[in-house]
Design a protein around this motif. Structure first.
Motif, mmCIF file in Angstrom:
data_model
loop_
_atom_site.group_PDB
_atom_site.id
_atom_site.type_symbol
_atom_site.label_atom_id
_atom_site.label_comp_id
_atom_site.label_asym_id
_atom_site.label_seq_id
_atom_site.Cartn_x
_atom_site.Cartn_y
_atom_site.Cartn_z
ATOM 1 N N GLY A 8 0.793 -1.229 0.000
ATOM 2 C CA GLY A 8 0.000 0.000 0.000
ATOM 3 C C GLY A 8 0.820 1.269 0.000
ATOM 4 N N ASP A 9 2.137 1.153 -0.200
ATOM 5 C CA ASP A 9 3.018 2.322 -0.148
ATOM 6 C C ASP A 9 3.380 2.757 -1.569
ATOM 7 O OD1 ASP A 9 4.976 4.227 0.251
ATOM 8 O OD2 ASP A 9 5.978 3.131 1.855
ATOM 9 N N PRO A 10 2.876 3.902 -2.033
ATOM 10 C CA PRO A 10 3.139 4.335 -3.418
ATOM 11 C C PRO A 10 4.578 4.804 -3.647
ATOM 12 C CG PRO A 10 1.915 6.033 -2.242
ATOM 13 C CD PRO A 10 2.008 4.849 -1.321
ATOM 14 N N THR A 11 5.354 5.001 -2.572
ATOM 15 C CA THR A 11 6.735 5.479 -2.728
ATOM 16 C C THR A 11 7.742 4.345 -2.814
ATOM 17 O OG1 THR A 11 7.153 5.636 -0.345
ATOM 18 C CG2 THR A 11 6.127 7.543 -1.409
ATOM 19 N N ASP A 48 13.199 15.058 -7.542
ATOM 20 C CA ASP A 48 13.915 15.868 -6.563
ATOM 21 C C ASP A 48 14.738 14.954 -5.653
ATOM 22 O OD1 ASP A 48 14.829 17.670 -4.728
ATOM 23 O OD2 ASP A 48 12.877 18.032 -3.783
ATOM 24 N N PRO A 49 16.074 15.068 -5.654
ATOM 25 C CA PRO A 49 16.909 14.201 -4.798
ATOM 26 C C PRO A 49 16.550 14.292 -3.320
ATOM 27 C CG PRO A 49 18.265 15.341 -6.412
ATOM 28 C CD PRO A 49 16.903 15.939 -6.506
ATOM 29 N N ALA A 50 16.175 15.489 -2.846
ATOM 30 C CA ALA A 50 15.828 15.643 -1.429
ATOM 31 C C ALA A 50 14.592 14.825 -1.080
ATOM 32 C CB ALA A 50 15.590 17.122 -1.109
ATOM 33 N N ALA A 51 13.619 14.777 -2.002
ATOM 34 C CA ALA A 51 12.408 13.978 -1.764
ATOM 35 C C ALA A 51 12.741 12.487 -1.750
ATOM 36 C CB ALA A 51 11.363 14.278 -2.838
ATOM 37 N N VAL A 52 13.688 12.084 -2.610
ATOM 38 C CA VAL A 52 14.119 10.678 -2.635
ATOM 39 C C VAL A 52 14.804 10.319 -1.324
ATOM 40 C CG1 VAL A 52 15.652 9.018 -3.758
ATOM 41 C CG2 VAL A 52 14.288 10.574 -5.141
ATOM 42 N N ALA A 53 15.603 11.239 -0.774
ATOM 43 C CA ALA A 53 16.270 10.991 0.503
ATOM 44 C C ALA A 53 15.246 10.700 1.600
ATOM 45 C CB ALA A 53 17.136 12.186 0.893
ATOM 46 N N VAL A 54 14.166 11.486 1.623
ATOM 47 C CA VAL A 54 13.127 11.301 2.637
ATOM 48 C C VAL A 54 12.383 9.984 2.424
ATOM 49 C CG1 VAL A 54 10.955 12.212 3.540
ATOM 50 C CG2 VAL A 54 12.859 13.764 3.068
ATOM 51 N N SER A 55 11.961 9.706 1.183
ATOM 52 C CA SER A 55 11.176 8.490 0.925
ATOM 53 C C SER A 55 12.033 7.240 1.100
ATOM 54 C CB SER A 55 10.559 8.527 -0.474
ATOM 55 O OG SER A 55 11.555 8.667 -1.471
ATOM 56 N N GLY A 56 13.319 7.294 0.661
ATOM 57 C CA GLY A 56 14.200 6.151 0.860
ATOM 58 C C GLY A 56 14.493 5.904 2.326
ATOM 59 N N GLY A 57 14.734 6.985 3.085
ATOM 60 C CA GLY A 57 14.953 6.834 4.524
ATOM 61 C C GLY A 57 13.734 6.296 5.225
ATOM 62 N N ARG A 58 12.563 6.786 4.836
ATOM 63 C CA ARG A 58 11.320 6.311 5.448
ATOM 64 C C ARG A 58 11.094 4.835 5.145
ATOM 65 N NH1 ARG A 58 6.206 5.933 3.495
ATOM 66 N NH2 ARG A 58 4.507 5.936 5.013
ATOM 67 N N LEU A 59 11.411 4.418 3.918
ATOM 68 C CA LEU A 59 11.255 3.007 3.540
ATOM 69 C C LEU A 59 12.099 2.121 4.461
ATOM 70 C CD1 LEU A 59 11.326 1.545 -0.049
ATOM 71 C CD2 LEU A 59 12.791 0.560 1.691
#
Length: 547
Positions: A224-227, A265-276
């Motif tokens: 259920g996680d779209p990221t 956006d690399p900053a958004a990827v940092a957040v979504s990857g860290g959250r994953l």
């Protein structure tokens, strides 16, 4: 001595190869300390690469691992994740071990696939690329197109790798046993236990059935996680030595220019990857234990796709809560909380001075006392914690080391994408949820119920135990000496504890029932229940503080 050290005569050539390689790269002292010079041929003792200087030893150790093949490459990679055992210079050097080795032939690939599929490959694939996409010490990957048009990656285990690895593992266990006996300075690190743990993890990595199940479980957890995107597996064409999975294109997660070219956006990827990764660790307790940048791809829209599910760590719910306590204690600079968490995590050592331990923990956390949350370098803090653990020769569970390494890697990759990336802020909601879950009314009610079950089980067993003990006393088989000093105080303490437990159960029941009544619309009755629960809770806290 030869039989004790070598074990089986058939392993003697491999022993000789390992020891000769150690000598050739300047590790004469290790061979001499193990008293194994006699296994090396005299001519091989002369053909050495000279003495290894202290600064050069880490690089030479990496070269030794590369020369000795798959088992030792994996051993070096595992040791690179254990800064609690070996110095940082070694972990940094071993982390650079090349896993891209010479591929095995396409003829062998065809032979393995046809043997496992039991039919000609022309009936399975529209095309199969003879050139591997990647080649590692245990397996290699080929791109293929199925008959239904789907593009898949075939991860194929190297032929006869299990026999090679098992022989090396037997030798490593024998050498570890010898090192534990003859190299006293290694005793605190328990070489035999480390060898057995390495054997377990490597055998799991060799069994592709386990990796496939891990992929399927991760896919379910993130459905259920779209990221996040977890590759699917094709069960029909997967076996214990072949995994057929979705082929992932994408851009490497640390390719900042590639991400921007894709409109991400690399900053958004940092957040979504860290959250994953943090969800894997603290929410699911099943996390990627080798989270370097090469194991992650970013798809259009900033979706993160983890690759390679061979090395995963696992943490149960209780362990996750203790880890949350440890990280919270570090972040809020609370030395007592850190020490309690270390003890709860079974991070202990032999003959440790508790006063010195507390002093050094206090110094460690007070170093960050003037920093706000967004200025704390968690990676550096965790590395200093590992150095502290190593200095005290504390024993640390392997999965916890993998977890710390994962957190350090998350922060490192995150700051490559965004220099302002703050992993402490990303951690905070996960730690808060774990802390709140511990005090959830339903959980407290379940714990109280389990406690009552334990009390009932003990009460049921007690008559039989007493009867058997009295019978043994009558027969003269058991001598009992009663010492009733302080017995009345013990009775009072037990009575107070049982009363506290009973009030706790009542409070939990009040809160749960009030919540249910509130949900059904009975607000006044619910508020009365909440108020009664609050009053009883305050009384309970006051009563417990008197004990």
């Amino acid at each position: 001595m030869l039989r004790e050290t070598v074990g089986h005569l058939r392993d003697l050539p491999r022993y000789r190869q390992i020891l000769t390689t150690l000598v050739r790269y300047g590790y004469h002292d290790v061979v001499a300390a193990l008293h194994l010079e006699g296994i090396i041929r005299p001519i091989e003792r002369v053909a050495t690469g000279g003495e290894a200087t202290p600064q050069d030893r880490p690089r030479r150790l990496r070269l030794i691992c590369e020369d000795l093949g798959p088992t030792f490459v994996k051993l070096g990679q595992v040791l690179s994740t254990r800064p609690d055992i070996i110095p940082e210079a070694y972990t940094v050097e071993l982390a650079a071990l090349r896993d891209d080795v010479r591929p095995f032939s396409f003829r062998q690939v065809v032979r393995i696939l046809e043997a496992d599929y039991r039919r000609p490959l022309g009936e399975v694939f529209l095309s199969l690329d003879p050139e591997p996409v990647a080649s590692a010490s245990i397996s290699q990957v080929h791109r293929a197109v199925l008959m239904d048009g789907r593009t898949v990656a075939l991860k194929i285990r190297r032929p006869d790798i299990t026999k090679v690895v098992q022989a090396d593992l037997d030798i490593l266990k024998n050498l570890a046993q010898l090192a534990e006996r003859r190299l006293g300075f290694l005793a605190p690190y328990k070489p035999m236990a480390l060898a057995r743990e390495f054997e377990r993890s490597l055998k799991r990595e060799l069994d592709f059935t386990i990796e496939r199940r891990t992929m399927q479980r991760c896919r379910e957890l993130f459905s259920g996680d779209p990221t996040a995107h977890i590759p699917y597996t094709v069960e029909e064409y997967s076996t214990p030595r072949v995994i057929a999975m979705e082929f992932i294109e994408g851009v490497r997660i640390d390719d900042v220019e590639g991400l921007r070219a894709m409109g991400v956006d690399p900053a958004a990827v940092a957040v979504s990857g860290g959250r994953l990764m943090l969800r894997q660790i603290f929410e699911f307790g099943l996390f990627h234990a080798d989270p370097h940048a090469g194991n992650f791809r970013v798809l259009p829209g900033g979706v993160v796709a983890p690759l390679d599910y061979g090395m995963f760590g696992q943490l149960d719910a209780t362990l996750r809560e203790y880890i949350a306590d440890l990280l919270t204690g570090l972040i809020v600079q609370d030395p007592d909380r850190v020490i309690r968490a270390l003890d709860a995590l079974d991070i202990r050592g032999d003959n440790v001075d508790p006063k010195a331990l507390r002093r050094d923990v206090s110094e460690l956390v007070q170093t960050y006392s003037r920093l706000t949350l967004d200025h704390i370098n968690l990676g550096l803090l965790l590395r200093e914690l590992i150095a502290f653990i190593r200095a005290y020769h504390l024993h640390i569970p392997p999965d916890l080391v993998l977890l710390i390494r994962s957190l350090v890697t998350i922060e490192s990759v995150g700051r490559t994408l965004d220099p302002r990336f703050d992993i402490a802020a990303q951690l905070e909601p996960f730690l808060r949820r774990l802390t709140m879950r511990r005090f959830h009314p339903l959980r407290m009610l379940h714990q109280s119920a389990r406690t009552l079950e334990d009390v009932q089980r003990i009460a049921t067993l007690l008559p039989d135990v007493l009867s058997q003990s009295l019978a043994s006393i009558r027969r003269g088989e058991l001598n009992v000496r009663f010492d009733l000093q302080g017995f009345e105080r013990l009775v009072r303490q037990l009575t107070r504890a049982s009363n506290t437990l009973a009030v706790g159960i009542v409070i939990a029941g009040l809160l749960v029932s009030s919540a249910l009544v509130f949900r059904e619309g009975g607000t006044s009755l619910a508020y009365s229940g909440f108020a009664s629960g609050l009053i009883l809770s305050l009384w309970l806290v006051w009563n417990m503080s008197r004990q």
